[in-house]
Scaffold this motif. Sequence first.
Motif, mmCIF file in Angstrom:
data_model
loop_
_atom_site.group_PDB
_atom_site.id
_atom_site.type_symbol
_atom_site.label_atom_id
_atom_site.label_comp_id
_atom_site.label_asym_id
_atom_site.label_seq_id
_atom_site.Cartn_x
_atom_site.Cartn_y
_atom_site.Cartn_z
ATOM 1 N N ALA A 1 0.832 -1.210 0.000
ATOM 2 C CA ALA A 1 0.000 0.000 0.000
ATOM 3 C C ALA A 1 0.865 1.259 0.000
ATOM 4 N N LEU A 2 1.915 1.261 0.800
ATOM 5 C CA LEU A 2 2.796 2.430 0.853
ATOM 6 C C LEU A 2 3.602 2.569 -0.442
ATOM 7 N N ASN A 3 4.027 1.437 -1.019
ATOM 8 C CA ASN A 3 4.720 1.492 -2.306
ATOM 9 C C ASN A 3 3.793 2.027 -3.395
ATOM 10 N N ASP A 4 2.509 1.669 -3.314
ATOM 11 C CA ASP A 4 1.521 2.232 -4.246
ATOM 12 C C ASP A 4 1.507 3.754 -4.140
ATOM 13 N N GLY A 5 1.554 4.242 -2.899
ATOM 14 C CA GLY A 5 1.533 5.687 -2.679
ATOM 15 C C GLY A 5 2.727 6.375 -3.320
ATOM 16 N N VAL A 6 3.900 5.760 -3.198
ATOM 17 C CA VAL A 6 5.110 6.313 -3.819
ATOM 18 C C VAL A 6 4.943 6.331 -5.340
ATOM 19 N N THR A 7 4.445 5.226 -5.890
ATOM 20 C CA THR A 7 4.264 5.125 -7.344
ATOM 21 C C THR A 7 3.255 6.148 -7.852
ATOM 22 N N GLU A 8 2.115 6.261 -7.167
ATOM 23 C CA GLU A 8 1.079 7.211 -7.596
ATOM 24 C C GLU A 8 1.605 8.641 -7.575
ATOM 25 N N ARG A 9 2.371 8.969 -6.540
ATOM 26 C CA ARG A 9 2.910 10.319 -6.455
ATOM 27 C C ARG A 9 3.912 10.582 -7.580
ATOM 28 N N ALA A 10 4.730 9.595 -7.904
ATOM 29 C CA ALA A 10 5.692 9.737 -8.999
ATOM 30 C C ALA A 10 4.960 9.971 -10.321
ATOM 31 N N ILE A 11 3.849 9.256 -10.530
ATOM 32 C CA ILE A 11 3.072 9.432 -11.757
ATOM 33 C C ILE A 11 2.461 10.829 -11.804
ATOM 34 N N GLU A 12 1.895 11.273 -10.674
ATOM 35 C CA GLU A 12 1.285 12.606 -10.624
ATOM 36 C C GLU A 12 2.308 13.695 -10.926
ATOM 37 N N LEU A 13 3.505 13.558 -10.377
ATOM 38 C CA LEU A 13 4.552 14.551 -10.624
ATOM 39 C C LEU A 13 4.995 14.530 -12.086
ATOM 40 N N ALA A 14 5.123 13.323 -12.647
ATOM 41 C CA ALA A 14 5.562 13.206 -14.038
ATOM 42 C C ALA A 14 4.515 13.767 -15.000
ATOM 43 N N MET A 15 3.237 13.642 -14.644
ATOM 44 C CA MET A 15 2.166 14.128 -15.522
ATOM 45 C C MET A 15 2.170 15.649 -15.653
ATOM 46 N N ARG A 16 2.830 16.334 -14.731
ATOM 47 C CA ARG A 16 2.879 17.796 -14.813
ATOM 48 C C ARG A 16 3.630 18.273 -16.047
ATOM 49 N N SER A 17 4.562 17.459 -16.532
ATOM 50 C CA SER A 17 5.373 17.889 -17.677
ATOM 51 C C SER A 17 5.117 17.061 -18.930
ATOM 52 N N HIS A 18 4.080 16.198 -18.899
ATOM 53 C CA HIS A 18 3.748 15.396 -20.072
ATOM 54 C C HIS A 18 2.247 15.445 -20.317
ATOM 55 N N GLU A 19 1.856 15.659 -21.556
ATOM 56 C CA GLU A 19 0.459 15.904 -21.900
ATOM 57 C C GLU A 19 -0.347 14.608 -22.002
#
Length: 230
Positions: free
Chosen positions: A31-49
């Motif tokens: 569950a905590l690893n999911d949280g790390v992954t989701e946050r990484a995706i959210e941050l990456a989406m800021r610079s990719h359309e």
Amino acid sequence: LAFAAREVRELGTAMLAQGVAAEQLTQFVSALNDGVTERAIELAMRSHEVSDIGFCWMGLGSEGRNEQTLATDQDNAIIISDEVTAEQLAYFTALAEKVVGWLVDCGYPRCPGDIMATNPRWRVPLETWKAEFRQWMTQPVPEAILQASIFFDMRGVHGALSLFRKLRKLVRHTAPQSNLFLAHLAKQATLNEPPIGFFRGFVLAKEGDHKDTLDIKRGGVGAVVELARV
């Protein structure tokens, strides 16, 4: 984010030392690893359309089963909406590279078998995924059985979970009718011999870097997982 990921492992180690049961511990770590992954995706989406394009990031293998341990590599993939254009597909190439790279920085090594979203084969539209799964279940060659052992333990982690549910529905409908495929899965599962000797003692590794130790994943947990998958 890397600091948070280290905290997950340290907290998990402390819980293990306190005697927390394996099932609860692996679900907690997952569950905590999911949280790390989701946050990484959210941050990456800021610079990719990709925000306007339906996609689902999937966790596979032990992550898909919510059974991650304190030391785990990456097994992930992306399902993309069938409406995606060729130009938009390029956005996901960059997104996957950034997320997987950040997860490496967070202490999750790349998969030695390249079962990751950075591999173009595992970053495709839903209909392509469906065709891949159908081929595995109707033409069970050795590679198909190997892929099934990873991809059948899948779970939607982030994004349009409806895409994941559509793929899972196909598998649940097709697999029970694929008798030859199920027979191959069963045969693969029975190849796992428990590491028990003639006098009921554990059989340890006889050579290599892990000589005189017991591989509990290969000799124990792995066999249970493969039988459960069948």
